[in-house]
Design a protein around this motif. Structure first.
Motif, PDB file in Angstrom:
ATOM      1  N   LEU A 126       1.265  10.291  -7.999  1.00 19.55           N
ATOM      2  CA  LEU A 126       1.185  11.504  -8.803  1.00 19.55           C
ATOM      3  C   LEU A 126       0.179  12.482  -8.212  1.00 19.55           C
ATOM      4  N   SER A 127      -0.953  11.980  -7.763  1.00 19.65           N
ATOM      5  CA  SER A 127      -1.974  12.822  -7.158  1.00 19.65           C
ATOM      6  C   SER A 127      -1.459  13.517  -5.900  1.00 19.65           C
TER       7      SER A 127
ATOM      8  N   ARG B  51      -3.371  -1.971 -15.569  1.00 20.85           N
ATOM      9  CA  ARG B  51      -4.152  -0.846 -15.035  1.00 20.85           C
ATOM     10  C   ARG B  51      -4.001  -0.716 -13.525  1.00 20.85           C
ATOM     11  N   PHE B  52      -3.867  -1.833 -12.853  1.00 23.88           N
ATOM     12  CA  PHE B  52      -3.739  -1.790 -11.398  1.00 23.88           C
ATOM     13  C   PHE B  52      -2.438  -1.103 -10.992  1.00 23.88           C
ATOM     14  N   SER B  53      -1.351  -1.456 -11.659  1.00 24.91           N
ATOM     15  CA  SER B  53      -0.065  -0.813 -11.374  1.00 24.91           C
ATOM     16  C   SER B  53      -0.115   0.670 -11.720  1.00 24.91           C
ATOM     17  N   GLN B  54      -0.779   1.005 -12.814  1.00 28.54           N
ATOM     18  CA  GLN B  54      -0.915   2.404 -13.207  1.00 28.54           C
ATOM     19  C   GLN B  54      -1.730   3.178 -12.176  1.00 28.54           C
TER      20      GLN B  54
ATOM     21  N   LEU C 256      -1.768   2.638  -8.957  1.00 25.15           N
ATOM     22  CA  LEU C 256      -0.879   2.930  -7.836  1.00 25.15           C
ATOM     23  C   LEU C 256       0.057   4.087  -8.173  1.00 25.15           C
ATOM     24  N   ASP C 257       0.474   4.203  -9.447  1.00 26.35           N
ATOM     25  CA  ASP C 257       1.287   5.350  -9.870  1.00 26.35           C
ATOM     26  C   ASP C 257       0.504   6.650  -9.742  1.00 26.35           C
TER      27      ASP C 257
ATOM     28  N   VAL D   1       0.867  -1.168   0.000  1.00 26.14           N
ATOM     29  CA  VAL D   1       0.000   0.000   0.000  1.00 26.14           C
ATOM     30  C   VAL D   1       0.911   1.228   0.000  1.00 26.14           C
ATOM     31  N   PRO D   2       0.624   2.244  -0.836  1.00 28.37           N
ATOM     32  CA  PRO D   2       1.486   3.428  -0.872  1.00 28.37           C
ATOM     33  C   PRO D   2       1.659   4.045   0.520  1.00 28.37           C
TER      34      PRO D   2
END
Length: 99
Positions: A77-78, A67-70, A72-73, A20-21
């Protein structure tokens, strides 16, 4: 990270463990009783938290193109886009800009 393999109903699964980030908490919630109508208030309770999870793909290895990895990116970025900045721009500076 370590690649994982498994099968589900005879189909191959490829996965990896994702974290989790940082700065975020993942939770699992449970609804004790479903409401009878849409207007009725819902009550949920947090039952568990976690900081990593298994991520699975069907028939292909997990990659940065998923898409899942994107997603998390985009979380990272947000966080950057919405963080406060020290620089301020005045309206006179904006009117002097030529395009």
């Amino acid at each position: 990270s370590e690649m994982l393999t498994a099968t589900f109903r005879g189909r191959p699964l490829n996965g990896k463990i994702e974290r989790v980030p940082s700065g975020y908490t993942s939770i699992i919630m449970k609804e004790q009783r479903r409401p009878f109508t849409e207007e009725e208030e819902r009550t949920v309770t947090v039952t568990h938290t976690f900081d990593k999870f298994h991520y699975w793909n069907l028939d292909k290895k997990p990659s940065a193109d998923d898409r899942f990895s994107q997603m998390l990116d985009w979380v990272e970025l947000s966080k950057t886009l919405h963080s406060p900045t020290e620089a301020t721009v005045t309206s006179s500076q904006i009117s002097n800009v030529s395009i």
